[in-house]
Design a protein around this motif. Structure first.
Motif, short mmCIF file in Angstrom:
data_model
loop_
_atom_site.label_atom_id
_atom_site.label_comp_id
_atom_site.label_asym_id
_atom_site.label_seq_id
_atom_site.Cartn_x
_atom_site.Cartn_y
_atom_site.Cartn_z
N THR A 34 0.83 -1.21 0.00
CA THR A 34 0.00 0.00 0.00
C THR A 34 0.87 1.25 0.00
O THR A 34 2.09 1.19 0.16
CB THR A 34 -0.94 0.01 1.22
N GLN A 91 -10.19 11.36 6.79
CA GLN A 91 -9.70 11.79 5.49
C GLN A 91 -8.90 13.10 5.63
O GLN A 91 -7.84 13.27 5.03
CB GLN A 91 -10.88 11.98 4.53
N LEU A 104 -4.51 3.19 0.79
CA LEU A 104 -3.99 3.23 2.15
C LEU A 104 -4.51 2.01 2.93
O LEU A 104 -5.55 1.45 2.61
CB LEU A 104 -4.41 4.53 2.85
N TRP A 105 -3.77 1.65 3.96
CA TRP A 105 -4.08 0.45 4.77
C TRP A 105 -4.33 0.89 6.21
O TRP A 105 -3.48 1.54 6.80
CB TRP A 105 -2.90 -0.51 4.66
N VAL A 106 -5.48 0.53 6.74
CA VAL A 106 -5.75 0.81 8.15
C VAL A 106 -5.64 -0.49 8.94
O VAL A 106 -6.16 -1.54 8.54
CB VAL A 106 -7.14 1.49 8.36
N PHE A 122 -14.22 3.66 8.89
CA PHE A 122 -13.17 3.29 7.92
C PHE A 122 -13.80 3.04 6.55
O PHE A 122 -13.27 3.46 5.52
CB PHE A 122 -12.43 2.02 8.36
N THR A 125 -14.36 6.08 4.53
CA THR A 125 -13.17 6.89 4.21
C THR A 125 -12.54 6.32 2.94
O THR A 125 -11.88 5.28 2.97
CB THR A 125 -12.16 6.85 5.38
N SER A 127 -10.03 6.68 0.86
CA SER A 127 -8.62 6.34 0.61
C SER A 127 -8.18 5.07 1.35
O SER A 127 -7.15 4.49 1.03
CB SER A 127 -7.71 7.51 0.98
N LEU A 128 -8.98 4.65 2.35
CA LEU A 128 -8.64 3.41 3.08
C LEU A 128 -9.13 2.22 2.26
O LEU A 128 -10.30 1.84 2.31
CB LEU A 128 -9.28 3.42 4.47
N MET A 131 -7.93 -3.05 4.87
CA MET A 131 -8.15 -2.97 6.32
C MET A 131 -7.81 -4.32 6.94
O MET A 131 -8.20 -5.37 6.43
CB MET A 131 -9.61 -2.64 6.65
#
Length: 267
Positions: A34, A91, A104-106, A122, A125, A127-128, A131
């Motif tokens: 990511t 964000q 992106l990685w949460v 999450f 959002t 861009s995430l 996960m």
């Protein structure tokens, strides 16, 4: 790994993960795949120690001030946001820290008492896109049931999560994997955002409202449940078109059937 942690605050649902195998599975889930990593509720930095080795932007959000010195062993002060993740605009925080706008990685060992609202935050959002979330086993089974349970388990949370994400079970986590051990089992789920979901994120408020009505009485006959909220003549027509028996219960619906009902029943 340093095991000298502060006491766990039960009011905040804190349990520190100490099982190295589980830690490795979580941290390896999407590592180096990511454009940035956001860790929520890092506590004393158990996952942070590994995740901070990334070459991409990395940020943590933690509300418990006691953990700052522990986190600063692994990351710079400017990578630590001391706030409540439920209350911030994720964000906006990511933009302020110059994160890329996609992929992106949460990662989060979710506090049990707020795992559902955080997961939905999450989800909303954009861009995430990846996960890795640890949650109470019962909550994980609502999102991603397995085996026979998958046949009669459609519910609001599952419909919402599976509309926007492809989900897999990463690993089960027994109470003994934590300090102090919780009274419940946990599960780690791995999520990948769908590139072309049937609905857009702007539909989420309407979807939530609709799913809550649809699944409020999951074991009652679908025809009767829908009549409490929609015009009876329209319900019969839609169910007929979709080949859904009115005697069925909403818990037996497939995701595509749920989507069609949302599209065709008046809002």
């Amino acid at each position: 790994m340093n095991h000298k942690y502060p006491w766990a605050n039960k009011d905040l649902g804190q349990h520190f993960l100490i099982n190295e195998s589980v830690i490795e599975q979580i941290c390896g889930n999407f590592f180096n795949e990511t454009e940035g990593i956001l860790e929520i509720g890092p506590g004393p930095g158990i996952l942070t120690e590994f995740l901070s080795k990334t070459t991409t932007p990395y940020l943590v959000i933690e509300k418990d001030q006691r953990f700052r010195p522990y986190l600063e062993k692994f990351i710079k002060p400017e990578q630590i946001v001391m706030k409540d993740a439920l209350e911030v605009d994720l964000q906006k925080v990511l933009e302020e820290h110059h994160f890329p706008k996609e992929n992106l990685w949460v990662v989060s060992n979710l506090p049990y008492n707020i795992s559902v609202p955080l997961t939905l935050k999450f989800l909303s959002t954009p861009s995430l896109e990846k996960m890795t979330l640890m949650m109470q086993k019962e909550v994980a089974e609502r999102i991603f049931p397995e085996g026979k349970k998958a046949l009669k388990s459609m519910n609001s949370l599952m419909a919402l999560c599976q509309t926007f994400f492809s989900i897999e079970k990463l690993c089960p986590v027994p109470p003994g994997a934590f300090l102090p051990p919780p009274k419940v089992n946990s599960t780690v789920l791995s999520f990948v955002r769908k590139k072309d979901p049937v609905f857009s994120l702007s539909d989420i408020p309407q979807l939530e409202t609709f799913f809550q009505k649809l699944f409020l009485q999951r074991r009652k006959q679908l025809g009767k449940v829908l009549k409490m909220n929609f015009d009876a003549s329209k319900i019969e027509k839609v169910l007929q078109e979709e080949g859904i028996e009115p005697q069925r219960r909403s818990e037996t619906l497939t995701l595509s059937e749920v989507h069609e009902l949302f599209k065709k029943l008046p809002k």
